[in-house]
Design an enzyme around this catalytic site. Structure first.
Site, PDB file in Angstrom:
ATOM      1  N   ASP A  21      24.010 -14.973 -16.502  1.00 15.95           N
ATOM      2  CA  ASP A  21      23.259 -14.463 -15.366  1.00 15.95           C
ATOM      3  C   ASP A  21      24.254 -13.919 -14.345  1.00 15.95           C
ATOM      4  OD1 ASP A  21      21.248 -13.869 -13.615  1.00 15.95           O
ATOM      5  OD2 ASP A  21      20.763 -15.939 -13.086  1.00 15.95           O
ATOM      6  N   ASP A 116      20.579  -7.834 -15.511  1.00 12.19           N
ATOM      7  CA  ASP A 116      21.605  -8.780 -15.078  1.00 12.19           C
ATOM      8  C   ASP A 116      21.534 -10.121 -15.800  1.00 12.19           C
ATOM      9  OD1 ASP A 116      19.183  -9.494 -13.985  1.00 12.19           O
ATOM     10  OD2 ASP A 116      20.004 -10.120 -12.059  1.00 12.19           O
ATOM     11  N   GLU A 117      20.790 -10.210 -16.892  1.00 17.74           N
ATOM     12  CA  GLU A 117      20.549 -11.519 -17.500  1.00 17.74           C
ATOM     13  C   GLU A 117      20.324 -11.370 -18.993  1.00 17.74           C
ATOM     14  OE1 GLU A 117      17.242 -15.129 -17.007  1.00 17.74           O
ATOM     15  OE2 GLU A 117      17.151 -13.335 -15.752  1.00 17.74           O
TER      16      GLU A 117
END
Length: 382
Positions: A21, A116-117
């Site tokens: 993350d 983003d993950e």
């Protein structure tokens, strides 16, 4: 090396999952690219003068209680010196692609949840590294060296635990939940910290005497003497099955590489039920803005818009409309959602949840291939 007890060599106990993350991704990119923003409270999102919504908040802004999906006007009230920056999704996508290229150095089993993950199944990996924690460290180092951005990683035996682990030590952290520690970790975890349990559901669980994972798994109160699957589905519907499993540290969902997203949406459960139609429409517009941001983030559009309404008595209805051409613009999304909402007879009823989603997505750029994860039974080491 950790040897699992005989009879527990299940799928959930043998996988090595890494959850990565990025730390305040959008905001960190803006601070990286503009030195004058560094160390200052900043949000990426719409202007407070235009009913904007926060897409991401820097850690400096979070100290003021500012978070993603908050109305920009509320964020500005909390921090009058707040810096507002418009999203640059083309830049975020480019950086995300570079980060995913780093992931692919170790495994093809990469499931991107957002720019983003991502989840990675490294049970078997390209470099034959025995420890998932070592892989996580290598990935974090490579991300920083190549993008000047930090990431937090969680490592465990399934997706739920890896996700929970990555939330333990932000920013720039690494947490490992070993197989033998999984149940104890879940039992001590406050229920509001569980991934998949929001503020409203947590409040309901509290009213039932459920405050920790141990309560959810075993006993809670006279109202809910035993957290059986039947009890949980009675109180929480289909989600009760998910709660039952995660209370036992179980999650058999595979990491789905190249998963094709079927819909994109957003919803909001209100801590206090809404009874004013004007306020309902304001909330609906904020939700529409979040949907627009997510469509732009994923470079897609949709043809079928679905409005979801849940009343205070938990009765839920949906209304849908399919367009001839796909849409992604805020004005169109809100206009259609508003028309669907106004077609509902509220009958002086209050509302506890509103949601908008778009399906029949324009996924021409996305691959349809879904790979199954690889499993390694018997011994497992982290």
């Amino acid at each position: 090396m950790v040897k699992l007890p005989l009879g527990q060599e299940s799928v959930a106990r043998t996988r090595k999952i890494v959850h990565v993350d990025m730390d305040a991704f959008y905001a960190s990119v803006e601070q990286r690219d503009n030195p004058s923003y560094r160390g200052k409270p900043l949000v990426v999102g719409g202007s407070p003068n235009q009913r904007g919504v926060v897409a991401a908040a820097s850690y400096e802004a979070r100290k003021f209680g500012i978070y993603s999906a908050m109305p920009s006007v509320t964020a500005f009230a909390k921090c009058p010196g707040l810096i507002f920056v418009r999203p640059r999704f083309d830049v975020y996508r480019e950086i995300s692609a570079a980060i995913h290229a780093i992931f692919k150095r170790y495994t093809d089993l990469v499931e991107g949840v957002a720019l983003d993950e991502a989840y990675l199944d490294v049970t078997e990996n390209r470099q034959n590294i025995p420890y998932a924690s070592t892989i996580a460290r290598h990935i974090k180092t490579a991300i920083f060296q190549e993008t000047q951005l930090t990431a937090t990683a969680g490592v465990s035996i399934n997706k739920f635990l890896a996700k929970m682990a990555s939330g333990q030590n932000k920013p720039n952290g690494l947490t490992v939940i070993l197989p033998e520690d999984a149940i104890a970790f879940v039992e001590q975890l406050p229920i509001e910290k569980f991934h998949g349990i929001g503020e409203v559901t947590a409040a309901k669980m509290h009213s039932l005497g459920i405050h920790t994972g141990a309560d959810l798994k075993q006993r809670s109160s006279k109202t809910l003497p035993k957290a059986s699957l039947t009890d949980l589905t009675h109180h929480f519907g289909k989600a009760g099955h998910y709660y039952y499993k995660i209370a036992r540290a179980e999650d058999d969902r595979p990491v789905e590489a190249n998963r094709v997203r079927k819909s994109i949406g957003a919803e909001n459960s209100f801590a206090q039920d809404l009874s004013d139609v004007g306020q309902m429409l304001q909330e609906l517009e904020q939700i529409a803005q979040i949907v627009e941001q997510r469509l732009e983030q994923h470079e897609t559009r949709g043809r079928t818009l679905t409005l979801k309404v849940k009343f205070s008595d938990y009765h839920q209805i949906t209304r849908s409309k399919t367009m001839l051409a796909p849409i992604s613009e805020l004005s169109t999304i809100f206009e259609i959602a508003k028309a669907l909402f106004e077609s509902i007879d509220l009958e002086n009823r209050s509302i506890r949840l509103l949601g908008i989603s778009l399906s029949n997505l324009d996924n021409a750029k996305q691959t349809q291939v879904i790979q199954l994860p690889l499993f390694q039974n018997g011994n497992i080491i982290f």
